[in-house]
Design a protein around this motif. Structure first.
Motif, PDB file in Angstrom:
ATOM      1  N   LYS A 128     -13.629   0.060  -2.248  1.00  0.00           N
ATOM      2  CA  LYS A 128     -13.926   0.703  -0.968  1.00  0.00           C
ATOM      3  C   LYS A 128     -14.383  -0.338   0.054  1.00  0.00           C
ATOM      4  O   LYS A 128     -13.956  -0.328   1.222  1.00  0.00           O
ATOM      5  N   ASP A 129     -15.252  -1.242  -0.384  1.00  0.00           N
ATOM      6  CA  ASP A 129     -15.753  -2.288   0.508  1.00  0.00           C
ATOM      7  C   ASP A 129     -14.634  -3.240   0.932  1.00  0.00           C
ATOM      8  O   ASP A 129     -14.684  -3.823   2.023  1.00  0.00           O
ATOM      9  N   MET A 130     -13.624  -3.373   0.087  1.00  0.00           N
ATOM     10  CA  MET A 130     -12.494  -4.250   0.401  1.00  0.00           C
ATOM     11  C   MET A 130     -11.547  -3.601   1.409  1.00  0.00           C
ATOM     12  O   MET A 130     -10.623  -4.237   1.900  1.00  0.00           O
ATOM     13  N   GLY A 131     -11.776  -2.337   1.716  1.00  0.00           N
ATOM     14  CA  GLY A 131     -10.963  -1.654   2.708  1.00  0.00           C
ATOM     15  C   GLY A 131      -9.600  -1.243   2.199  1.00  0.00           C
ATOM     16  O   GLY A 131      -8.616  -1.267   2.948  1.00  0.00           O
ATOM     17  N   VAL A 132      -9.533  -0.856   0.927  1.00  0.00           N
ATOM     18  CA  VAL A 132      -8.253  -0.456   0.361  1.00  0.00           C
ATOM     19  C   VAL A 132      -7.721   0.757   1.104  1.00  0.00           C
ATOM     20  O   VAL A 132      -8.459   1.666   1.474  1.00  0.00           O
ATOM     21  N   ASP A 133      -6.395   0.775   1.374  1.00  0.00           N
ATOM     22  CA  ASP A 133      -5.811   1.876   2.123  1.00  0.00           C
ATOM     23  C   ASP A 133      -5.005   2.796   1.203  1.00  0.00           C
ATOM     24  O   ASP A 133      -4.878   2.541  -0.005  1.00  0.00           O
ATOM     25  N   LEU A 134      -4.448   3.856   1.790  1.00  0.00           N
ATOM     26  CA  LEU A 134      -3.719   4.853   1.008  1.00  0.00           C
ATOM     27  C   LEU A 134      -2.505   4.251   0.311  1.00  0.00           C
ATOM     28  O   LEU A 134      -2.220   4.575  -0.846  1.00  0.00           O
ATOM     29  N   ALA A 135      -1.801   3.375   1.005  1.00  0.00           N
ATOM     30  CA  ALA A 135      -0.604   2.768   0.418  1.00  0.00           C
ATOM     31  C   ALA A 135      -0.957   1.963  -0.829  1.00  0.00           C
ATOM     32  O   ALA A 135      -0.231   1.996  -1.837  1.00  0.00           O
ATOM     33  N   THR A 136      -2.087   1.281  -0.773  1.00  0.00           N
ATOM     34  CA  THR A 136      -2.515   0.480  -1.921  1.00  0.00           C
ATOM     35  C   THR A 136      -2.923   1.368  -3.089  1.00  0.00           C
ATOM     36  O   THR A 136      -2.565   1.093  -4.240  1.00  0.00           O
ATOM     37  N   ARG A 150       0.524  12.081  -8.290  1.00  0.00           N
ATOM     38  CA  ARG A 150      -0.279  13.228  -8.722  1.00  0.00           C
ATOM     39  C   ARG A 150      -1.770  12.897  -8.782  1.00  0.00           C
ATOM     40  O   ARG A 150      -2.593  13.795  -8.853  1.00  0.00           O
ATOM     41  N   SER A 151      -2.095  11.605  -8.771  1.00  0.00           N
ATOM     42  CA  SER A 151      -3.487  11.203  -8.951  1.00  0.00           C
ATOM     43  C   SER A 151      -4.099  10.539  -7.722  1.00  0.00           C
ATOM     44  O   SER A 151      -5.309  10.332  -7.675  1.00  0.00           O
ATOM     45  N   VAL A 152      -3.277  10.196  -6.735  1.00  0.00           N
ATOM     46  CA  VAL A 152      -3.776   9.398  -5.617  1.00  0.00           C
ATOM     47  C   VAL A 152      -4.844  10.136  -4.820  1.00  0.00           C
ATOM     48  O   VAL A 152      -5.837   9.525  -4.376  1.00  0.00           O
ATOM     49  N   ALA A 153      -4.690  11.441  -4.628  1.00  0.00           N
ATOM     50  CA  ALA A 153      -5.689  12.198  -3.867  1.00  0.00           C
ATOM     51  C   ALA A 153      -7.034  12.201  -4.594  1.00  0.00           C
ATOM     52  O   ALA A 153      -8.091  12.022  -3.976  1.00  0.00           O
ATOM     53  N   ALA A 154      -6.991  12.405  -5.903  1.00  0.00           N
ATOM     54  CA  ALA A 154      -8.225  12.390  -6.683  1.00  0.00           C
ATOM     55  C   ALA A 154      -8.850  10.996  -6.671  1.00  0.00           C
ATOM     56  O   ALA A 154     -10.083  10.855  -6.557  1.00  0.00           O
ATOM     57  N   PHE A 155      -8.023   9.968  -6.784  1.00  0.00           N
ATOM     58  CA  PHE A 155      -8.545   8.599  -6.797  1.00  0.00           C
ATOM     59  C   PHE A 155      -9.248   8.280  -5.481  1.00  0.00           C
ATOM     60  O   PHE A 155     -10.329   7.674  -5.465  1.00  0.00           O
ATOM     61  N   ASN A 156      -8.661   8.684  -4.373  1.00  0.00           N
ATOM     62  CA  ASN A 156      -9.303   8.455  -3.077  1.00  0.00           C
ATOM     63  C   ASN A 156     -10.582   9.261  -2.929  1.00  0.00           C
ATOM     64  O   ASN A 156     -11.528   8.831  -2.256  1.00  0.00           O
TER      65      ASN A 156
END
Length: 283
Positions: free
Chosen positions: A158-166, A174-180
């Motif tokens: 989070k501190d590294m500024g990871v974005d949705l594409a990453t 199926r898991s990206v929403a939960a991961f975010n």
């Protein structure tokens, strides 16, 4: 009667008589605390112990964790029943405890995920983490084997500024929403996890609060009445004699009423026939 059903559920799961006796009281309190029937509560209790390799003497602690989690998050019995069977075995294999797994589910429940989606996404994330050479494990900066390590890794990302594409590259669709959600909710997840550390006495407290309503009082009355009837059914003294006497009296009264009604019908029929023969009207 429900306690009998509860104990039968435990027997089906292979618990011994002594284990069932020890597990009964905490399961009763769990059913009251979370708002379900006793057989369903027993089934969840037994399956939870089996999934996480817990002993029967750990029933109270395990059910306290689930009850407190439901009290402090959007989790409920139905949610836990659906999700735990999917994510629990994988979480246990990965090394996450019941407390860790429940916290992850509670975090997603608070974010509006339904039980099936939350379970599937959490399971997939844990499976990705299990692959030490995978993108997700490497992205977190260090091997993840515990809940605190996962939270630290998520904070770092989070501190590294990871974005949705990453994050989409790190997980799957199926898991990206939960991961975010986990990325944005590490603080609330840690807060819920802390609440599940010391749950001694909480199961009884929540159960007592749930019973402190009109509905709870009615349940207690129903239970007391059933116990009252069962006590009578086992009596062989004066109570039995009184009931037998009442039974005899009611039976005799019923026979008398039936005979009287029969005579009334015969008398009416005779009167109608007589009046018809005489050409009169019957009133």
């Amino acid at each position: 009667s429900q306690v009998t059903s509860l104990q039968m559920e435990f027997a089906k799961l292979g618990f011994s008589e002594s284990q069932i006796i020890a597990m009964t009281e905490p399961t009763l309190n769990f059913a009251r605390a979370i708002g379900t029937d006793l057989p369903s509560a027993a089934k969840m209790a037994g399956s939870t112990l089996r999934i996480f390799g817990l002993n029967a003497n750990e029933t109270k602690d395990a059910l306290s964790v689930l009850a407190v989690a439901a009290d402090k998050s959007s989790l409920d019995f139905s949610y836990l029943e659906t999700a735990m069977s999917t994510v629990g075995p994988v979480a246990k294999t990965f090394g996450f405890s019941l407390r860790d797994t429940t916290t992850l589910l509670g975090t997603l429940a608070n974010a509006g995920f339904d039980a099936s989606s939350a379970a599937t996404a959490t399971r997939n994330i844990l499976l990705n983490l299990a692959n030490s050479s995978g993108k997700l494990a490497k992205a977190l900066g260090e091997p993840v084997h515990t809940f605190p390590e996962l939270m630290d890794g998520l904070k770092w990302l989070k501190d590294m500024g990871v974005d949705l594409a990453t994050t989409l590259e790190l997980t799957d669709k199926r898991s990206v929403a939960a991961f975010n959600t986990f990325l944005d909710g590490t603080d609330s997840a840690l807060e819920l996890r802390d609440a599940l550390d010391d749950v001694d006495g909480e199961l009884e407290r929540i159960a007592s609060e749930r019973l402190n309503t009109v509905r709870g009082s009615l349940k207690l009355l129903q239970s007391a009445w059933e116990g009252f009837i069962l006590a009578f059914s086992n009596s062989k003294g004066i109570i039995k004699q009184v009931i037998d006497g009442l039974t005899t009296a009611v039976t005799a009264l019923t026979e008398f009423v039936n005979k009287t009604a029969k005579f009334d019908r015969l008398g009416k029929s005779f009167a109608e026939s007589a009046l018809e023969s005489a050409g009169g009207d019957y009133d």
